[in-house]
Write a protein that holds these residues in place. Sequence first.
Motif, PDB file in Angstrom:
ATOM      1  N   GLU A   1      43.091  32.322  65.687  1.00 39.10           N
ATOM      2  CA  GLU A   1      43.043  31.675  64.377  1.00 39.10           C
ATOM      3  C   GLU A   1      42.854  30.180  64.595  1.00 39.10           C
ATOM      4  N   GLU A   2      42.139  29.543  63.675  1.00 40.23           N
ATOM      5  CA  GLU A   2      41.919  28.100  63.750  1.00 40.23           C
ATOM      6  C   GLU A   2      42.085  27.482  62.371  1.00 40.23           C
ATOM      7  N   PHE A   3      42.375  26.187  62.379  1.00 41.29           N
ATOM      8  CA  PHE A   3      42.724  25.474  61.150  1.00 41.29           C
ATOM      9  C   PHE A   3      41.879  24.212  61.037  1.00 41.29           C
ATOM     10  N   SER A   4      41.345  23.974  59.832  1.00 43.23           N
ATOM     11  CA  SER A   4      40.579  22.758  59.577  1.00 43.23           C
ATOM     12  C   SER A   4      41.505  21.714  58.965  1.00 43.23           C
ATOM     13  N   PRO A   5      41.774  20.603  59.667  1.00 44.83           N
ATOM     14  CA  PRO A   5      42.672  19.581  59.135  1.00 44.83           C
ATOM     15  C   PRO A   5      42.051  18.761  58.001  1.00 44.83           C
ATOM     16  N   THR A   6      40.737  18.794  57.885  1.00 48.32           N
ATOM     17  CA  THR A   6      40.074  18.029  56.827  1.00 48.32           C
ATOM     18  C   THR A   6      40.012  18.795  55.521  1.00 48.32           C
ATOM     19  N   HIS A   7      39.975  20.130  55.599  1.00 49.04           N
ATOM     20  CA  HIS A   7      39.823  20.956  54.398  1.00 49.04           C
ATOM     21  C   HIS A   7      41.029  21.856  54.127  1.00 49.04           C
ATOM     22  N   PHE A   8      41.993  21.852  55.047  1.00 49.03           N
ATOM     23  CA  PHE A   8      43.183  22.711  54.930  1.00 49.03           C
ATOM     24  C   PHE A   8      42.789  24.173  54.712  1.00 49.03           C
ATOM     25  N   ARG A   9      41.831  24.609  55.483  1.00 49.27           N
ATOM     26  CA  ARG A   9      41.429  26.004  55.506  1.00 49.27           C
ATOM     27  C   ARG A   9      41.783  26.586  56.865  1.00 49.27           C
ATOM     28  N   SER A  10      42.022  27.888  56.881  1.00 51.57           N
ATOM     29  CA  SER A  10      42.240  28.566  58.152  1.00 51.57           C
ATOM     30  C   SER A  10      41.387  29.821  58.179  1.00 51.57           C
ATOM     31  N   ARG A  11      41.057  30.258  59.375  1.00 46.43           N
ATOM     32  CA  ARG A  11      40.234  31.458  59.513  1.00 46.43           C
ATOM     33  C   ARG A  11      40.557  32.162  60.822  1.00 46.43           C
ATOM     34  N   LYS A  12      40.413  33.465  60.793  1.00 50.34           N
ATOM     35  CA  LYS A  12      40.596  34.297  61.973  1.00 50.34           C
ATOM     36  C   LYS A  12      39.237  34.511  62.633  1.00 50.34           C
ATOM     37  N   PHE A  13      39.211  34.552  63.965  1.00 48.92           N
ATOM     38  CA  PHE A  13      37.973  34.838  64.669  1.00 48.92           C
ATOM     39  C   PHE A  13      38.212  35.925  65.716  1.00 48.92           C
ATOM     40  N   THR A  14      37.207  36.751  65.939  1.00 50.94           N
ATOM     41  CA  THR A  14      37.288  37.817  66.931  1.00 50.94           C
ATOM     42  C   THR A  14      35.950  37.943  67.653  1.00 50.94           C
ATOM     43  N   PHE A  15      36.015  38.327  68.909  1.00 50.92           N
ATOM     44  CA  PHE A  15      34.801  38.627  69.687  1.00 50.92           C
ATOM     45  C   PHE A  15      35.217  39.339  70.967  1.00 50.92           C
ATOM     46  N   TYR A  16      34.233  39.835  71.689  1.00 51.96           N
ATOM     47  CA  TYR A  16      34.480  40.457  72.992  1.00 51.96           C
ATOM     48  C   TYR A  16      33.896  39.578  74.089  1.00 51.96           C
ATOM     49  N   GLU A  17      34.570  39.597  75.226  1.00 51.34           N
ATOM     50  CA  GLU A  17      34.122  38.826  76.374  1.00 51.34           C
ATOM     51  C   GLU A  17      34.304  39.647  77.643  1.00 51.34           C
ATOM     52  N   ILE A  18      33.648  39.222  78.709  1.00 51.25           N
ATOM     53  CA  ILE A  18      33.890  39.830  80.007  1.00 51.25           C
ATOM     54  C   ILE A  18      35.173  39.218  80.571  1.00 51.25           C
ATOM     55  N   PRO A  19      36.180  40.056  80.846  1.00 47.31           N
ATOM     56  CA  PRO A  19      37.463  39.521  81.324  1.00 47.31           C
ATOM     57  C   PRO A  19      37.296  38.711  82.607  1.00 47.31           C
ATOM     58  N   LEU A  20      38.263  37.895  82.873  1.00 51.35           N
ATOM     59  CA  LEU A  20      38.366  37.037  84.051  1.00 51.35           C
ATOM     60  C   LEU A  20      37.418  35.843  83.989  1.00 51.35           C
ATOM     61  N   ILE A  21      36.125  36.088  83.737  1.00 52.06           N
ATOM     62  CA  ILE A  21      35.191  34.967  83.683  1.00 52.06           C
ATOM     63  C   ILE A  21      35.037  34.433  82.263  1.00 52.06           C
ATOM     64  N   HIS A  22      35.625  35.136  81.274  1.00 51.22           N
ATOM     65  CA  HIS A  22      35.625  34.718  79.871  1.00 51.22           C
ATOM     66  C   HIS A  22      34.216  34.421  79.347  1.00 51.22           C
ATOM     67  N   LEU A  23      33.296  35.329  79.660  1.00 55.91           N
ATOM     68  CA  LEU A  23      31.916  35.208  79.175  1.00 55.91           C
ATOM     69  C   LEU A  23      31.762  35.995  77.886  1.00 55.91           C
ATOM     70  N   GLN A  24      31.512  35.293  76.781  1.00 58.96           N
ATOM     71  CA  GLN A  24      31.383  35.940  75.480  1.00 58.96           C
ATOM     72  C   GLN A  24      30.142  36.819  75.456  1.00 58.96           C
ATOM     73  N   ILE A  25      30.299  38.066  74.947  1.00 63.50           N
ATOM     74  CA  ILE A  25      29.173  39.003  74.940  1.00 63.50           C
ATOM     75  C   ILE A  25      28.870  39.553  73.552  1.00 63.50           C
ATOM     76  N   THR A  26      29.667  39.200  72.561  1.00 72.16           N
ATOM     77  CA  THR A  26      29.370  39.617  71.184  1.00 72.16           C
ATOM     78  C   THR A  26      29.471  38.396  70.276  1.00 72.16           C
ATOM     79  N   PRO A  27      28.798  38.448  69.132  1.00 72.40           N
ATOM     80  CA  PRO A  27      28.910  37.325  68.183  1.00 72.40           C
ATOM     81  C   PRO A  27      30.348  37.180  67.686  1.00 72.40           C
ATOM     82  N   ILE A  28      30.700  35.973  67.263  1.00 70.69           N
ATOM     83  CA  ILE A  28      32.027  35.711  66.703  1.00 70.69           C
ATOM     84  C   ILE A  28      32.057  36.164  65.246  1.00 70.69           C
ATOM     85  N   ARG A  29      33.062  36.929  64.889  1.00 69.44           N
ATOM     86  CA  ARG A  29      33.275  37.334  63.503  1.00 69.44           C
ATOM     87  C   ARG A  29      34.439  36.529  62.946  1.00 69.44           C
ATOM     88  N   ARG A  30      34.272  35.982  61.739  1.00 72.71           N
ATOM     89  CA  ARG A  30      35.303  35.139  61.150  1.00 72.71           C
ATOM     90  C   ARG A  30      35.678  35.655  59.764  1.00 72.71           C
TER      91      ARG A  30
END
Length: 219
Positions: free
Chosen positions: A40-69
């Motif tokens: 989850e992340e928070f915008s300090p300028t707009h006071f909005r928050s959003r959840k994000f999810t994606f898949y990555e290759i473990p250990l090397i943390h290489l993102q392999i799917t688009p981010i969903r918010r």
Amino acid sequence: MSKAKSAVNRSPFWVILISTCVLALVLFGIIRTTGYVEGEEFSPTHFRSRKFTFYEIPLIHLQITPIRRTTTTPLTALMLTQKNWIKQPDLEPSTWHLVSLQRGNEDPVDDDAALLMKQLRLHRDGAPFWKTWSTDHPEMAQPFWQTIGTLSQRELYLVMPRLFEIVGPLDDPDTLKTMISDYLQTEYTSLIRDMRAAGRDELADALAKEAASDVDSPN
């Protein structure tokens, strides 16, 4: 060519194919269970928050799917922007502070912005506490939340828990302003001292400027 020879010639192909399929299934299982990232992340300028999810290759943390918010903004934060106590810029948020992050089966890890999100989500007697408090104390809510907004943009979330404790029981706007100013002045002084002791004079100078412009007038 005899049938026996044909079977022998084809066998490496089937071995490779089966091995590839097995390896693919193993990798899929590993990524499915340990490569899932949620946060989850928070915008300090707009006071909005959003959840994000994606898949990555473990250990090397290489993102392999688009981010969903998906939006997770609490009711209290929505009220603050609706009443214009937090003034939102016209542009969409460009700055986001991390609230929490969880990778695979690991325990979620909170970042500093979680200290504010905890308060924005605080419920008592089945209602959002700070939404109710702000509605009941509008003359105090405006300067208080503007101060919180300023601190958020400075990423000074660590000073907020005590500030919420101080403000909660107050009923007088003048007392609120004085106590906010006194508390933050003390905190800024301590932070500046620590930064200078750590040899981070540039950050200490920036904090000193913020203290001079923000602490004395939490309007």
